[in-house]
Write a protein that holds these residues in place. Structure first.
Motif, PDB file in Angstrom:
ATOM      1  N   UNK A  40      12.860 -29.986 -36.871  1.00 43.11           N
ATOM      2  CA  UNK A  40      14.106 -30.576 -37.435  1.00 43.11           C
ATOM      3  C   UNK A  40      14.351 -31.939 -37.144  1.00 43.11           C
ATOM      4  N   UNK A  41      15.080 -32.873 -37.691  1.00 40.71           N
ATOM      5  CA  UNK A  41      15.601 -34.053 -37.472  1.00 40.71           C
ATOM      6  C   UNK A  41      16.077 -34.281 -36.101  1.00 40.71           C
ATOM      7  N   UNK A  42      16.177 -35.190 -35.412  1.00 39.34           N
ATOM      8  CA  UNK A  42      16.810 -35.478 -33.877  1.00 39.34           C
ATOM      9  C   UNK A  42      18.288 -35.441 -34.189  1.00 39.34           C
ATOM     10  N   UNK A  43      18.945 -35.667 -35.146  1.00 36.86           N
ATOM     11  CA  UNK A  43      20.314 -35.557 -35.714  1.00 36.86           C
ATOM     12  C   UNK A  43      20.908 -34.204 -35.619  1.00 36.86           C
ATOM     13  N   UNK A  44      19.895 -33.306 -36.097  1.00 37.93           N
ATOM     14  CA  UNK A  44      20.177 -31.764 -36.415  1.00 37.93           C
ATOM     15  C   UNK A  44      19.916 -31.180 -34.651  1.00 37.93           C
ATOM     16  N   UNK A  45      18.805 -31.688 -34.333  1.00 34.48           N
ATOM     17  CA  UNK A  45      18.706 -31.329 -32.817  1.00 34.48           C
ATOM     18  C   UNK A  45      19.734 -31.520 -31.897  1.00 34.48           C
ATOM     19  N   UNK A  46      20.207 -32.863 -31.785  1.00 36.61           N
ATOM     20  CA  UNK A  46      21.710 -33.168 -30.885  1.00 36.61           C
ATOM     21  C   UNK A  46      22.622 -32.511 -31.330  1.00 36.61           C
ATOM     22  N   UNK A  47      23.038 -32.136 -32.534  1.00 36.73           N
ATOM     23  CA  UNK A  47      24.180 -31.406 -32.937  1.00 36.73           C
ATOM     24  C   UNK A  47      24.141 -29.969 -32.500  1.00 36.73           C
TER      25      UNK A  47
END
Length: 130
Positions: A40-47
């Motif tokens: 997944x993208x880093x943004x999705x991972x952070x969320x």
């Protein structure tokens, strides 16, 4: 639609991130590596990591360092047993007891200080009195 696709992606990321963090134990990789491994993208991972921290599945030690709550509980038990058996202990002794490198030991020890488990006295850590 886009909303249900996003929810499905987050659910899939949640499952993958939990499995990865569980496997990594006390030596987790940073968010970009987690995201890459989870696909997944880093943004999705952070969320998703934020949601996991909010529901107390994951403990966030720093923006880049996340641990499963069960892993933190085991580390807490290890530190408590070590200090009870050996008395005030240096960061190096506790690092060895946890079986991790300094990169992980220091943030973990600082976390346990902040949580009230341990307290620094000079170069040593002691258990706080209950």
């Amino acid at each position: 639609d886009a909303a249900s696709a996003a929810v499905a992606q987050e659910e899939s990321a949640r499952t993958a991130l939990v499995a990865i963090l569980d496997r990594q134990g006390l030596s987790p990789v940073g968010v970009s590596e987690l995201a890459s491994e989870a696909g997944v993208s880093a943004d999705v991972a952070r969320k998703v990591l934020t949601l996991l921290a909010l529901d107390k599945t994951v403990v966030r030690i720093s923006s880049e360092m996340h641990f499963m709550r069960s892993t933190i509980a085991a580390a807490r038990a290890t530190l408590t047993a070590h200090i009870e058996a050996h008395g005030p202990s240096s960061a190096a002794d506790l690092r060895d007891a946890l079986g991790v490198s300094r990169k992980y030991a220091i943030p973990l020890l600082e976390y346990f200080d902040a949580q009230g488990l341990t307290r620094r006295e000079g170069d040593l850590r002691v258990l706080r009195k209950a």
